[in-house]
Design an enzyme around this catalytic site. Structure first.
Site, PDB file in Angstrom:
ATOM      1  N   CYS A   4       2.541  -3.410   4.191  1.00 60.93           N
ATOM      2  CA  CYS A   4       1.708  -2.274   4.578  1.00 60.93           C
ATOM      3  C   CYS A   4       2.390  -1.626   5.788  1.00 60.93           C
ATOM      4  O   CYS A   4       3.550  -1.942   6.085  1.00 60.93           O
ATOM      5  CB  CYS A   4       0.257  -2.676   4.833  1.00 60.93           C
ATOM      6  N   HIS A  53       6.366 -31.639   9.406  1.00 59.22           N
ATOM      7  CA  HIS A  53       5.585 -30.428   9.156  1.00 59.22           C
ATOM      8  C   HIS A  53       4.571 -30.608   8.024  1.00 59.22           C
ATOM      9  O   HIS A  53       3.598 -29.862   7.933  1.00 59.22           O
ATOM     10  CB  HIS A  53       6.510 -29.256   8.820  1.00 59.22           C
ATOM     11  N   ILE A  79       0.341  -6.156   9.226  1.00 56.36           N
ATOM     12  CA  ILE A  79      -0.745  -6.962   9.801  1.00 56.36           C
ATOM     13  C   ILE A  79      -1.942  -7.029   8.850  1.00 56.36           C
ATOM     14  O   ILE A  79      -2.401  -8.116   8.479  1.00 56.36           O
ATOM     15  CB  ILE A  79      -1.182  -6.399  11.174  1.00 56.36           C
ATOM     16  N   THR A 117       2.019  -1.859   9.098  1.00 55.66           N
ATOM     17  CA  THR A 117       2.426  -2.821  10.134  1.00 55.66           C
ATOM     18  C   THR A 117       2.726  -4.201   9.567  1.00 55.66           C
ATOM     19  O   THR A 117       3.338  -5.021  10.244  1.00 55.66           O
ATOM     20  CB  THR A 117       1.283  -3.006  11.146  1.00 55.66           C
ATOM     21  N   HIS A 129       9.050 -24.471   8.680  1.00 53.66           N
ATOM     22  CA  HIS A 129       7.965 -25.158   9.393  1.00 53.66           C
ATOM     23  C   HIS A 129       6.595 -24.949   8.746  1.00 53.66           C
ATOM     24  O   HIS A 129       5.781 -25.863   8.740  1.00 53.66           O
ATOM     25  CB  HIS A 129       7.869 -24.665  10.843  1.00 53.66           C
ATOM     26  N   ASP A 142       0.855  -1.191   0.000  1.00 51.24           N
ATOM     27  CA  ASP A 142       0.000   0.000   0.000  1.00 51.24           C
ATOM     28  C   ASP A 142       0.891   1.242   0.000  1.00 51.24           C
ATOM     29  O   ASP A 142       2.124   1.157  -0.184  1.00 51.24           O
ATOM     30  CB  ASP A 142      -1.026  -0.052   1.146  1.00 51.24           C
TER      31      ASP A 142
HETATM   32  C1  RB5 Z   1      -2.552   2.532   6.517  1.00 49.10           C
HETATM   33  O1  RB5 Z   1      -2.623   3.751   7.193  1.00 49.10           O
HETATM   34  C2  RB5 Z   1      -2.329   1.406   7.507  1.00 49.10           C
HETATM   35  O2  RB5 Z   1      -3.464   1.197   8.291  1.00 49.10           O
HETATM   36  C3  RB5 Z   1      -1.943   0.127   6.789  1.00 49.10           C
HETATM   37  O3  RB5 Z   1      -0.788   0.357   6.053  1.00 49.10           O
HETATM   38  C4  RB5 Z   1      -1.621  -1.081   7.660  1.00 49.10           C
HETATM   39  O4  RB5 Z   1      -0.722  -0.763   8.660  1.00 49.10           O
HETATM   40  C5  RB5 Z   1      -2.744  -1.880   8.141  1.00 49.10           C
HETATM   41  O5  RB5 Z   1      -2.583  -2.944   8.743  1.00 49.10           O
END
Ligand code: RB5
Length: 143
Positions: free
Chosen positions: A65, A133, A69, A67, A98, A8
């Site tokens: 992105c 595994h 996550i 994080t 694994h 992103d």
């Molecule tokens: C974008 O601001 C941010 O929320 C996205 O890059 C990411 O960290 C989401 O998990």
């Protein structure tokens, strides 16, 4: 190795550094990520990379992105994707050995770019251990 990469708007700089590293290492790179600072939605990129990894035999994916996550959650919604969020090389090694991870997720706002490159290097140069595994991966595939 064919590497599908997507990011992103938070991951443009990290993506560019990784693409340069991969190209220097003679990997084939397919860039599905944004190249601009304008905001885009990480679920779209996670889905696109996950689907492309499933289509392209023997490819691996990298998603970025802020994080790592959100985009890893998105990629893991695609059947057959095993995306692993790694912020250190040992996690990347174990994710391949694994979990037979086929997508690496990175957080551009969490780790330094040089660290990300070491993590990518480890991810691409580590193989699945199979053995005990393999049964667990079969179970993952059935979920
Ligand atoms: C974008 O601001 C941010 O929320 C996205 O890059 C990411 O960290 C989401 O998990």
């Amino acid at each position: 190795m064919k590497v599908i990469i997507g990011n992103d708007h938070t991951g443009v700089e990290m993506k560019n550094a990784i693409v340069k590293y991969l190209t220097d290492q003679k990997h084939q790179v397919i860039n599905l990520g944004t190249n601009s600072d304008a905001a885009v939605d990480y679920p779209d990129l996670g889905q696109e990379v996950g689907e492309k990894v499933m289509q392209e035999k023997d490819s691996l994916g990298i998603v970025i992105c802020g994080t790592g996550i959100g985009i890893s959650i998105a990629a893991n919604k695609v059947k057959g994707v095993r995306a692993a969020l790694c912020n250190e090389t040992n996690l990347a090694k174990l994710a391949r050995e694994h979990n037979n991870a086929n997508v690496l997720a990175l957080g551009a706002r969490v780790i330094a770019i040089q660290n990300a490159i070491w993590i990518v290097e480890t991810f691409l140069n580590t193989s699945f251990d199979a053995g005990r595994h393999a049964l667990r991966i079969d179970k993952l595939n059935k979920l």
